[in-house]
Design a protein around this motif. Structure first.
Motif, short mmCIF file in Angstrom:
data_model
loop_
_atom_site.label_atom_id
_atom_site.label_comp_id
_atom_site.label_asym_id
_atom_site.label_seq_id
_atom_site.Cartn_x
_atom_site.Cartn_y
_atom_site.Cartn_z
N LEU A 57 12.89 -1.77 0.88
CA LEU A 57 11.47 -2.17 0.94
C LEU A 57 10.54 -0.97 1.14
O LEU A 57 9.43 -1.11 1.62
N ASN A 59 7.83 1.85 0.61
CA ASN A 59 6.51 1.96 -0.02
C ASN A 59 5.80 0.62 -0.21
O ASN A 59 4.84 0.55 -0.98
N ARG A 60 6.23 -0.41 0.47
CA ARG A 60 5.55 -1.70 0.41
C ARG A 60 4.53 -1.77 1.54
O ARG A 60 4.87 -1.49 2.70
N GLU A 61 3.33 -2.17 1.21
CA GLU A 61 2.28 -2.26 2.23
C GLU A 61 2.29 -3.61 2.94
O GLU A 61 1.79 -3.72 4.06
N LEU A 63 4.50 -7.69 3.21
CA LEU A 63 5.63 -8.56 2.89
C LEU A 63 5.22 -9.96 3.32
O LEU A 63 4.88 -10.17 4.48
N THR A 86 9.24 3.61 4.67
CA THR A 86 8.98 2.18 4.84
C THR A 86 7.70 2.07 5.67
O THR A 86 7.60 2.64 6.75
#
Length: 160
Positions: A57, A59-61, A63, A86
């Motif tokens: 997951l 570089n996900r800003e 969820l 992350t």
């Protein structure tokens, strides 16, 4: 007599719908969990190759609350994770080949490169939003259901 026939039809329709729900619960993109705290489901992305597991997951800003990533290994292992690149805190739920939760790491810190060991005999790891497992009650002994678990040994099989 008509009333009994109508009632029977409603009951059969209800059973048909419930059967569809049970079937829908066991899809590759969904994980169901249960315990003495209740039951919950998560829509998941699958990470079942070295490349997908390495990316995770990162570089996900954000969820979504009902989403996660399910890391699946070819065989039971002793995995260790970190949070490099992350951006959001995560809970890591480590699961053995029977679907039993064996360890939960709460609120992994974004960007932290400290290893997070999961213990031995881990087949899957479910990552969800940080703090969510504690607020829901997901802990050691909770059970996970997914079609990639072997129904012959799963505590909560997809096809009972």
């Amino acid at each position: 007599m008509l009333r009994r026939g109508l009632l029977l039809g409603v009951v059969l329709l209800g059973l048909s719908v419930l059967g569809g729900v049970a079937q829908a619960a066991c899809s590759d993109t969904r994980v169901e969990m249960r315990g003495d705290w209740g039951q919950a489901g998560f829509n998941v992305e699958i990470a079942d190759t070295d490349a997908l597991r390495a990316q995770g997951l990162m570089n996900r800003e954000t969820l979504p609350r009902s989403a996660g990533m399910l890391f699946i290994f070819e065989a039971p292992t002793s995995p260790s994770f970190w949070m490099r690149n992350t951006l959001i805190p995560l809970d890591m739920i480590f699961v053995d080949p029977t679907g039993a939760v064996t360890h939960v790491h709460h609120n992994a810190i974004p960007h932290d490169t400290t290893p997070i060991p999961g213990g031995d005999n881990v087949l899957m790891v479910l990552e969800i939003n940080g703090g969510l497992s504690r607020s829901m009650g997901i802990d050691i002994g909770s059970e996970l259901r997914h079609p990639r678990l072997d129904d012959a040994i799963a505590l909560w099989p997809c096809d009972p």
